[in-house]
Write a protein that holds these residues in place. Structure first.
Motif, short mmCIF file in Angstrom:
data_model
loop_
_atom_site.label_atom_id
_atom_site.label_comp_id
_atom_site.label_asym_id
_atom_site.label_seq_id
_atom_site.Cartn_x
_atom_site.Cartn_y
_atom_site.Cartn_z
N GLY A 134 0.83 -1.20 0.00
CA GLY A 134 0.00 0.00 0.00
C GLY A 134 0.87 1.25 0.00
O GLY A 134 2.04 1.20 0.33
N GLN A 135 0.26 2.38 -0.37
CA GLN A 135 0.99 3.65 -0.41
C GLN A 135 1.30 4.14 0.99
O GLN A 135 0.52 3.94 1.92
CB GLN A 135 0.11 4.71 -1.07
CG GLN A 135 -0.17 4.49 -2.51
CD GLN A 135 0.55 5.53 -3.35
OE1 GLN A 135 1.59 6.06 -2.93
NE2 GLN A 135 0.03 5.79 -4.51
N ASP A 136 2.43 4.84 1.10
CA ASP A 136 2.71 5.57 2.34
C ASP A 136 1.84 6.81 2.37
O ASP A 136 1.61 7.42 1.33
CB ASP A 136 4.18 6.00 2.39
CG ASP A 136 5.11 4.83 2.61
OD1 ASP A 136 4.63 3.78 3.08
OD2 ASP A 136 6.31 4.95 2.30
N ILE A 252 5.01 5.55 11.19
CA ILE A 252 4.25 4.52 11.89
C ILE A 252 4.00 3.39 10.91
O ILE A 252 3.24 3.52 9.95
CB ILE A 252 2.93 5.08 12.43
CG1 ILE A 252 3.23 6.32 13.29
CG2 ILE A 252 2.21 4.03 13.24
CD1 ILE A 252 2.02 6.91 13.93
N THR A 253 4.70 2.29 11.13
CA THR A 253 4.68 1.18 10.20
C THR A 253 3.28 0.58 10.08
O THR A 253 2.61 0.34 11.08
CB THR A 253 5.66 0.10 10.67
OG1 THR A 253 6.89 0.73 10.99
CG2 THR A 253 5.91 -0.95 9.60
N GLY A 262 -2.84 -9.02 -0.71
CA GLY A 262 -2.13 -9.49 0.47
C GLY A 262 -0.80 -8.81 0.71
O GLY A 262 -0.03 -9.23 1.57
N GLY A 263 -0.49 -7.76 -0.08
CA GLY A 263 0.76 -7.02 0.13
C GLY A 263 0.70 -6.26 1.46
O GLY A 263 -0.36 -6.08 2.04
N ALA A 264 1.88 -5.85 1.91
CA ALA A 264 1.96 -5.15 3.19
C ALA A 264 1.28 -3.79 3.10
O ALA A 264 1.17 -3.21 2.02
CB ALA A 264 3.42 -4.96 3.59
N ILE A 269 3.46 8.55 7.63
CA ILE A 269 4.61 9.38 7.93
C ILE A 269 4.13 10.74 8.41
O ILE A 269 3.37 11.41 7.74
CB ILE A 269 5.51 9.52 6.68
CG1 ILE A 269 6.02 8.14 6.28
CG2 ILE A 269 6.67 10.45 6.95
CD1 ILE A 269 6.58 8.06 4.90
N ILE A 270 4.55 11.09 9.60
CA ILE A 270 4.06 12.33 10.22
C ILE A 270 5.22 13.31 10.36
O ILE A 270 6.22 13.02 11.01
CB ILE A 270 3.47 12.04 11.61
CG1 ILE A 270 2.31 11.04 11.47
CG2 ILE A 270 2.99 13.32 12.28
CD1 ILE A 270 1.84 10.50 12.78
#
Ligand SMILES: [Zn+2]
Ligand SMILES: [Zn+2]
Length: 389
Positions: A134-136, A252-253, A262-264, A269-270
């Motif tokens: 997924g996108q950050d 924050i991971t 099923g990808g991570a 990011i703050i």
């Protein structure tokens, strides 16, 4: 370029957003990232550029329609060429030009080989069923100087893609499941041969039956429209650790957009911006401040109260303290981020020379000055001696 974020996502609006919603979102982003508010901040500058680009496209009816249909390739030809170019190697080189008779330009060649449209990127895409991360997501918070020193919690809200709770991410109506596409056997692409003046070319193209997805969903999940992901607002209280400095980011991971197949998940990011303080300045983990004292305190010495981030601290200044003299309060600076210990607090003394004196005060001061001897002002004596010589 490959990391380019979806324009809707950049502005934080839904795909069907109205012109008014777009405008509102745009204004909010400008307020957040305007370069005047973040001088010399490369990240804010890049954000502003991204926001401007997204708004430029989405606020234009024509461009928006193209973008909706073809993605970035629909509005930026260089994007399509850049994405697809790697796969075609020699064709983009100059060696062929001129020898082609029937072909107009390089664009036509691509079109006739690959079926045209804006979909270059898709044709060279690898397995559509492969897990994709997924996108950050990025957001910013502002905290006070003191909060940065002591640590704090802030409430954040971000719009993110989450796994559709109704279909569990499959995109198929609950109770049904997607089928593997029979035409491409799930690969999303099919091979085609094409006869050209240069010979027969084997190429792959997007499977028409499944649109390159490799799967066929007979009954679409109503909640996510078959996408398997839905937009939700995440409200969260984030702990900001003590010692953080202006411009630093927290990652924050797994709290970004949900992954595909099923990808991570992406990360959240703050970026933390710290409001400047009236009293204290910071360099690394050291604090700098100034304390005003009177003429009399400077001459005779005194116990003074020095403001620190822990409140007032008593300090004894010696007699004969000069303007600009500094002293250090060891270990009373900012706590070190993710470590133990603290920086120092440097205090600089500012002697306030009396102003707006009455005649009586001035006479007293003159009389006092007349009483002074060279030993009372050794610096001044040295200076006048230098003139005489
Ligand atoms: Zn769903
Ligand atoms: Zn297919």
């Amino acid at each position: 370029m490959a990391d380019k974020r979806d324009y809707y996502e950049v502005l934080g609006v839904q795909k069907g957003a109205s012109d008014d919603e777009l405008k509102k979102a745009y204004r909010a982003m400008v307020k957040k990232y305007h370069p005047d508010l973040h001088p010399d901040d490369k990240e804010a500058e890049a954000k502003m550029k991204e926001v401007n680009e997204a708004y430029d496209v989405l606020s234009d009816r024509d461009k928006r329609a193209k973008y909706d249909q073809f993605g970035f390739a629909g509005v930026d030809p260089s994007y399509a060429a850049g994405q697809g170019g790697g796969g075609f190697g020699g064709f983009s080189g100059g060696g062929f030009s001129g020898d082609f008779g029937g072909f107009g330009d390089i664009g036509d060649i691509f079109e006739s080989f690959f079926g045209g449209g804006g979909g270059f990127g898709q044709q060279t895409r690898s397995n559509p069923n492969a897990p994709r991360r997924g996108q950050d997501l990025r957001t910013g918070v502002q905290i006070s100087f003191m909060e940065a020193c002591k640590g704090t919690g802030v409430d954040i809200r971000v719009n993110r893609l989450e796994r559709c709770p109704d279909c569990g991410g499959s995109g198929a109506r609950p109770g049904t499941s997607p089928e593997t596409c029979p035409d491409c056997r799930g690969t999303g692409t099919v091979r085609v041969s094409q006869r050209t003046p240069l010979g027969v070319f084997q190429t792959t193209k997007t499977c028409e039956k499944c649109g390159g997805r490799g799967k066929i969903i007979r009954e679409v999940c109503q909640s996510c429209g078959g996408q398997g992901r839905v937009r939700r607002v995440l409200s969260k209280n984030v702990k900001i650790p003590q010692g953080i400095d202006d411009g630093q980011t927290l990652r924050i991971t797994g709290e970004g957009d949900c992954g595909i197949n099923g990808g991570a998940n992406g990360d959240l990011i703050i970026r933390v911006s710290v409001k400047p303080d009236e009293m204290f300045e910071r360099e690394g983990f050291d604090i700098y401040s100034e304390v005003p004292i009177s003429y009399l305190q400077a001459a005779l010495g005194d116990d003074i109260a020095v403001p620190t981030i822990d409140g007032n601290v008593k300090y004894k200044i010696p007699a004969g303290t000069q303007n600009g003299d500094t002293f250090v309060l060891r270990g009373q600076g900012v706590p070190r981020l993710y470590r133990t210990g603290r920086g120092d607090h440097h205090v600089s003394v500012r002697v306030e020379v009396p102003r707006n004196l009455s005649k009586k005060q001035a006479d007293l001061l003159r009389a006092f000055d007349d009483s002074l001897e060279d030993r009372n002002s050794p610096g001044k004596k040295k200076f006048s001696d230098w003139f005489k010589n």
